[in-house]
Design an enzyme around this catalytic site. Structure first.
Site, PDB file in Angstrom:
ATOM      1  N   ASP A  52     -34.398 -36.687 -23.358  1.00  0.00           N
ATOM      2  CA  ASP A  52     -33.027 -37.131 -24.024  1.00  0.00           C
ATOM      3  C   ASP A  52     -32.312 -35.818 -23.844  1.00  0.00           C
ATOM      4  O   ASP A  52     -32.424 -34.979 -24.872  1.00  0.00           O
ATOM      5  CB  ASP A  52     -32.838 -38.029 -24.940  1.00  0.00           C
ATOM      6  CG  ASP A  52     -31.338 -38.211 -25.190  1.00  0.00           C
ATOM      7  OD1 ASP A  52     -30.373 -37.592 -24.665  1.00  0.00           O
ATOM      8  OD2 ASP A  52     -31.134 -39.063 -26.007  1.00  0.00           O
ATOM      9  N   ASN A  82     -31.326 -31.157 -12.746  1.00  0.00           N
ATOM     10  CA  ASN A  82     -30.382 -31.735 -11.987  1.00  0.00           C
ATOM     11  C   ASN A  82     -29.571 -32.673 -12.696  1.00  0.00           C
ATOM     12  O   ASN A  82     -28.045 -32.942 -12.436  1.00  0.00           O
ATOM     13  CB  ASN A  82     -31.038 -32.761 -10.795  1.00  0.00           C
ATOM     14  CG  ASN A  82     -30.334 -33.850 -10.271  1.00  0.00           C
ATOM     15  OD1 ASN A  82     -29.193 -33.596  -9.478  1.00  0.00           O
ATOM     16  ND2 ASN A  82     -30.379 -35.217 -10.950  1.00  0.00           N
ATOM     17  N   TYR A 113     -15.865 -30.493 -18.825  1.00  0.00           N
ATOM     18  CA  TYR A 113     -16.987 -30.494 -17.553  1.00  0.00           C
ATOM     19  C   TYR A 113     -16.786 -29.082 -16.795  1.00  0.00           C
ATOM     20  O   TYR A 113     -17.772 -28.684 -16.342  1.00  0.00           O
ATOM     21  CB  TYR A 113     -16.474 -31.875 -16.750  1.00  0.00           C
ATOM     22  CG  TYR A 113     -17.380 -31.972 -15.592  1.00  0.00           C
ATOM     23  CD1 TYR A 113     -18.717 -32.277 -15.651  1.00  0.00           C
ATOM     24  CD2 TYR A 113     -16.928 -31.560 -14.155  1.00  0.00           C
ATOM     25  CE1 TYR A 113     -19.498 -32.531 -14.543  1.00  0.00           C
ATOM     26  CE2 TYR A 113     -17.715 -31.945 -13.353  1.00  0.00           C
ATOM     27  CZ  TYR A 113     -18.955 -32.177 -13.210  1.00  0.00           C
ATOM     28  OH  TYR A 113     -19.790 -32.379 -12.208  1.00  0.00           O
ATOM     29  N   LYS A 153     -19.946 -26.846 -15.879  1.00  0.00           N
ATOM     30  CA  LYS A 153     -20.584 -26.720 -14.492  1.00  0.00           C
ATOM     31  C   LYS A 153     -20.736 -25.108 -14.137  1.00  0.00           C
ATOM     32  O   LYS A 153     -21.255 -24.642 -13.399  1.00  0.00           O
ATOM     33  CB  LYS A 153     -19.858 -27.308 -13.492  1.00  0.00           C
ATOM     34  CG  LYS A 153     -19.979 -28.968 -13.595  1.00  0.00           C
ATOM     35  CD  LYS A 153     -21.373 -29.311 -13.188  1.00  0.00           C
ATOM     36  CE  LYS A 153     -22.231 -29.517 -14.136  1.00  0.00           C
ATOM     37  NZ  LYS A 153     -23.706 -29.813 -13.678  1.00  0.00           N
TER      38      LYS A 153
END
Length: 353
Positions: free
Chosen positions: A85, A114, A208, A212
């Site tokens: 997790d 990933n 986000y 990234k």
């Protein structure tokens, strides 16, 4: 025009060209759907032993059975399933301990980081971090560090190993502060701007974007450190473009895209199909980096768009042929040093390179 007519423009031909992976061990996070699941099945078909790192769930059990059947039909070793997790550093440490026990003799040829979430609210994990940054970067940083002995073991047995990170075309976005900011990496979960409800807009997507970009910065920083010590472990990163995966569905469920939630599912799928590509084509970048003998450490793969290296958002990266992008200027040496220092502090782990 994207993938309105369905089908794969690039994936099928790539899988045919890639060499066998017999004798190699590949671990992947987030393999219950989307690019992670397609990546796992392709590697199993090439003969690799898969280690599936997912949260305990019915989908994780179903994926394990699915990959086990593919492995059996292709004379590949049975896969291994390990609970992991990414919202919990404790869970990541437990998963890494199991990995090191399971693979102490064989080593680990590929670690594919990933898994990811997108557009989630301003929520703190049990460790006090932003849920997107911890899932997308910090836990992968920790997992990679804890797996370094296995990766180095593989280099001693088979000549090389690889860490493959998964970024996004949204590493840079319009109307965002795109420079990497340490406040998003530190233990500030729940205090990073509140919530927004529009897809690709507002503070949910600012967080986000930061996570990234962190994937690219981490890749470059790890590459430099590995090169300095003469390691044969490669550090690579890819972005998938845009595809209609569970990533977008997760955003809607988390409340980060109320505008998309109001639209019929078929219409949302049509929109993604218009601007994007198939899940299989979105997997090409990480698959090439894991399996292609020509992949070099430090490279950034993805749909090329304008070729990368602009430091600006580029919607033409949403689909198209995958190639090597120019280096991301926002992932410079200053960003690399800052990310490394904060990531070690937050995870309470001294990375062994």
């Amino acid at each position: 025009m994207g993938n309105l007519c369905g089908g794969n423009s690039h994936y099928d031909g790539l899988v045919e060209r890639l060499p066998k992976m017999t004798g190699k061990v590949v671990a992947v996070t987030g393999s219950t759907s989307g690019t992670g699941k397609i990546f796992a099945q392709a590697c199993a078909r090439k003969g690799a032993k898969l280690v599936l790192l997912n949260r305990d769930s019915v989908r994780a059990d179903e994926t394990y059975g699915y990959i086990r059947e593919i492995a059996r039909n292709n004379d590949a070793p049975a896969p291994v399933k390990i609970a992991c997790d990414l919202t919990s550093f404790k869970s990541v440490r437990n998963a890494a301990a199991q990995l090191n026990g399971e693979l102490k003799d064989s080593g680990l040829d590929v670690l594919c980081n990933n898994a990811g979430i997108m557009g989630f609210g301003d929520v703190a994990t049990e460790d006090g971090c932003d849920i997107q940054m911890q899932t997308n970067h910090l836990s992968h940083f920790l997992l990679t560090g804890l797996c370094m002995p296995l990766l180095e073991r593989a280099t001693s047995l088979r000549g090389e190993a690889r860490v493959v990170n998964h970024s996004s075309a949204a590493r840079v976005m319009d109307d965002m502060e795109n420079k990497l900011d340490e406040k998003y990496l530190d233990k500030n979960g729940g205090n990073l701007g509140g919530n927004s409800t529009t897809m690709f807009k507002g503070v949910n997507f600012q967080r986000y974007q930061q996570s990234k970009l962190a994937n690219v910065v981490f890749t470059y920083a790890l590459h430099e450190r590995l090169q300095q010590r003469g390691s044969k472990v490669k550090s690579l990163v890819a972005h998938p473009g845009v595809a209609n995966t569970q990533l977008s569905s997760g955003t809607v469920k988390a409340g980060g895209a109320a505008d998309m939630a109001k639209a019929p599912k078929w219409l949302a799928g049509l929109f993604i199909g218009f601007i994007g590509q198939s899940e299989e084509d979105a997997t090409v970048g990480i698959l090439r980096q894991a399996c292609d003998p020509e992949a070099k450490s430090g490279e950034f793969y993805g749909p090329l768009g304008k070729g990368g290296g602009t430091g600006k958002f580029d919607s033409t990266e949403y689909n198209g042929p995958v190639g090597v992008l120019k280096p991301e200027p926002l992932a410079d040496s200053v960003a690399q040093q800052m990310l490394w220092s904060i990531s070690e502090k937050v995870t309470q782990f001294r990375f062994p390179v």
